[in-house]
Motif scaffolding. Sequence first.
Motif, PDB file in Angstrom:
ATOM      1  N   ILE A  27      -4.365   7.978  -2.911  1.00  0.00           N
ATOM      2  CA  ILE A  27      -4.603   6.685  -3.551  1.00  0.00           C
ATOM      3  C   ILE A  27      -3.401   5.777  -3.311  1.00  0.00           C
ATOM      4  O   ILE A  27      -3.546   4.595  -2.987  1.00  0.00           O
ATOM      5  N   THR A  28      -2.223   6.328  -3.426  1.00  0.00           N
ATOM      6  CA  THR A  28      -0.996   5.570  -3.151  1.00  0.00           C
ATOM      7  C   THR A  28      -0.847   5.320  -1.655  1.00  0.00           C
ATOM      8  O   THR A  28      -0.461   4.224  -1.241  1.00  0.00           O
ATOM      9  N   GLN A  29      -1.182   6.306  -0.842  1.00  0.00           N
ATOM     10  CA  GLN A  29      -1.108   6.144   0.614  1.00  0.00           C
ATOM     11  C   GLN A  29      -2.009   4.994   1.054  1.00  0.00           C
ATOM     12  O   GLN A  29      -1.603   4.146   1.847  1.00  0.00           O
ATOM     13  N   ALA A  30      -3.229   4.948   0.536  1.00  0.00           N
ATOM     14  CA  ALA A  30      -4.167   3.866   0.879  1.00  0.00           C
ATOM     15  C   ALA A  30      -3.698   2.538   0.300  1.00  0.00           C
ATOM     16  O   ALA A  30      -3.990   1.475   0.856  1.00  0.00           O
TER      17      ALA A  30
ATOM     18  N   VAL B 172       9.664  -3.025  -2.105  1.00  0.00           N
ATOM     19  CA  VAL B 172       8.547  -2.182  -2.529  1.00  0.00           C
ATOM     20  C   VAL B 172       8.273  -1.152  -1.440  1.00  0.00           C
ATOM     21  O   VAL B 172       8.075  -1.505  -0.277  1.00  0.00           O
ATOM     22  N   ILE B 173       8.261   0.128  -1.847  1.00  0.00           N
ATOM     23  CA  ILE B 173       8.078   1.228  -0.910  1.00  0.00           C
ATOM     24  C   ILE B 173       6.904   2.089  -1.354  1.00  0.00           C
ATOM     25  O   ILE B 173       6.837   2.501  -2.503  1.00  0.00           O
ATOM     26  N   GLY B 174       5.981   2.361  -0.435  1.00  0.00           N
ATOM     27  CA  GLY B 174       4.871   3.267  -0.703  1.00  0.00           C
ATOM     28  C   GLY B 174       5.207   4.657  -0.207  1.00  0.00           C
ATOM     29  O   GLY B 174       5.610   4.836   0.946  1.00  0.00           O
ATOM     30  N   ALA B 175       5.066   5.651  -1.069  1.00  0.00           N
ATOM     31  CA  ALA B 175       5.360   7.042  -0.702  1.00  0.00           C
ATOM     32  C   ALA B 175       4.199   7.925  -1.149  1.00  0.00           C
ATOM     33  O   ALA B 175       4.344   8.780  -2.011  1.00  0.00           O
ATOM     34  N   GLY B 176       3.032   7.670  -0.558  1.00  0.00           N
ATOM     35  CA  GLY B 176       1.855   8.458  -0.885  1.00  0.00           C
ATOM     36  C   GLY B 176       1.430   9.326   0.287  1.00  0.00           C
ATOM     37  O   GLY B 176       1.510   8.885   1.439  1.00  0.00           O
ATOM     38  N   ILE B 177       0.975  10.536   0.000  1.00  0.00           N
ATOM     39  CA  ILE B 177       0.474  11.437   1.037  1.00  0.00           C
ATOM     40  C   ILE B 177      -0.838  12.036   0.536  1.00  0.00           C
ATOM     41  O   ILE B 177      -0.891  12.658  -0.534  1.00  0.00           O
TER      42      ILE B 177
ATOM     43  N   PRO C 277      -3.261  -2.920   4.231  1.00  0.00           N
ATOM     44  CA  PRO C 277      -3.525  -4.322   3.895  1.00  0.00           C
ATOM     45  C   PRO C 277      -4.625  -4.454   2.833  1.00  0.00           C
ATOM     46  O   PRO C 277      -5.692  -3.871   2.957  1.00  0.00           O
ATOM     47  N   GLY C 278      -4.300  -5.162   1.767  1.00  0.00           N
ATOM     48  CA  GLY C 278      -5.235  -5.346   0.666  1.00  0.00           C
ATOM     49  C   GLY C 278      -5.168  -4.263  -0.389  1.00  0.00           C
ATOM     50  O   GLY C 278      -5.806  -4.368  -1.434  1.00  0.00           O
ATOM     51  N   GLY C 279      -4.406  -3.192  -0.139  1.00  0.00           N
ATOM     52  CA  GLY C 279      -4.245  -2.117  -1.122  1.00  0.00           C
ATOM     53  C   GLY C 279      -3.330  -2.559  -2.255  1.00  0.00           C
ATOM     54  O   GLY C 279      -2.629  -3.570  -2.148  1.00  0.00           O
ATOM     55  N   TYR C 280      -3.342  -1.807  -3.344  1.00  0.00           N
ATOM     56  CA  TYR C 280      -2.593  -2.250  -4.522  1.00  0.00           C
ATOM     57  C   TYR C 280      -1.091  -2.337  -4.289  1.00  0.00           C
ATOM     58  O   TYR C 280      -0.427  -3.252  -4.792  1.00  0.00           O
ATOM     59  N   VAL C 281      -0.514  -1.422  -3.506  1.00  0.00           N
ATOM     60  CA  VAL C 281       0.928  -1.486  -3.221  1.00  0.00           C
ATOM     61  C   VAL C 281       1.220  -2.706  -2.347  1.00  0.00           C
ATOM     62  O   VAL C 281       2.179  -3.439  -2.600  1.00  0.00           O
ATOM     63  N   ASP C 282       0.369  -2.935  -1.357  1.00  0.00           N
ATOM     64  CA  ASP C 282       0.512  -4.092  -0.476  1.00  0.00           C
ATOM     65  C   ASP C 282       0.432  -5.400  -1.274  1.00  0.00           C
ATOM     66  O   ASP C 282       1.242  -6.308  -1.058  1.00  0.00           O
TER      67      ASP C 282
ATOM     68  N   LEU D 108       5.636 -10.104  -5.023  1.00  0.00           N
ATOM     69  CA  LEU D 108       7.027 -10.119  -5.467  1.00  0.00           C
ATOM     70  C   LEU D 108       7.941 -10.762  -4.434  1.00  0.00           C
ATOM     71  O   LEU D 108       7.715 -10.654  -3.228  1.00  0.00           O
ATOM     72  N   ASP D 109       8.983 -11.392  -4.907  1.00  0.00           N
ATOM     73  CA  ASP D 109       9.983 -12.029  -4.055  1.00  0.00           C
ATOM     74  C   ASP D 109      10.771 -10.936  -3.319  1.00  0.00           C
ATOM     75  O   ASP D 109      11.459 -10.129  -3.958  1.00  0.00           O
TER      76      ASP D 109
END
Length: 161
Positions: free
Chosen positions: A37-40, A62-67, A44-49, A55-56
């Motif tokens: 869920i975090t990886q996705a 912001v770093i995504g670390a999902g597997i 583009p368009g995902g919640y982390v993205d 955010l400025d």
Amino acid sequence: MKTYFKSLTLLSAFLIVLLFSAMNNKPKKIIFFGDSITQAGVEPGGYVDLIKKALDPTKYEVIGAGIGGNKVYDLYLRMEEDVLNKKPNLVVIYIGVNDVWHKQSSRTGTDYDKFIKFYQALINKIQANGAKIVLCTPAVIGEKKMGQMRWMGIWINILER
């Protein structure tokens, strides 16, 4: 000679102020730590993205670390490299779906007592390294109409303990 020392003192003070200003302007680091869920969410368009775009970037990194497929113990095993070594200010943990889902579907999920121990160990170690934590509740698995959820009983059982 007095003027030289006075100038040197003023220059030193200026450099110290400049150094502290540069340190304070360092962007705050936010790591999203989880499974597929975090990886996705990084796509583009995902919640982390979307959060990253909102955010400025001079104030937040912001770093995504999902597997995909990860369970709570997988996060524990990769916590040092994917989180602690990056010195985050905030860590968002989103884990648990595979722990429950795999327990029901293939018996490779995580037992309740082990889930709690690994989850608490994650929290303790991340907080000990100075980061704040946001814990996300996993999505319901096996949603059905009229409130009949095949897998929801597992979560209710866990919450009632």
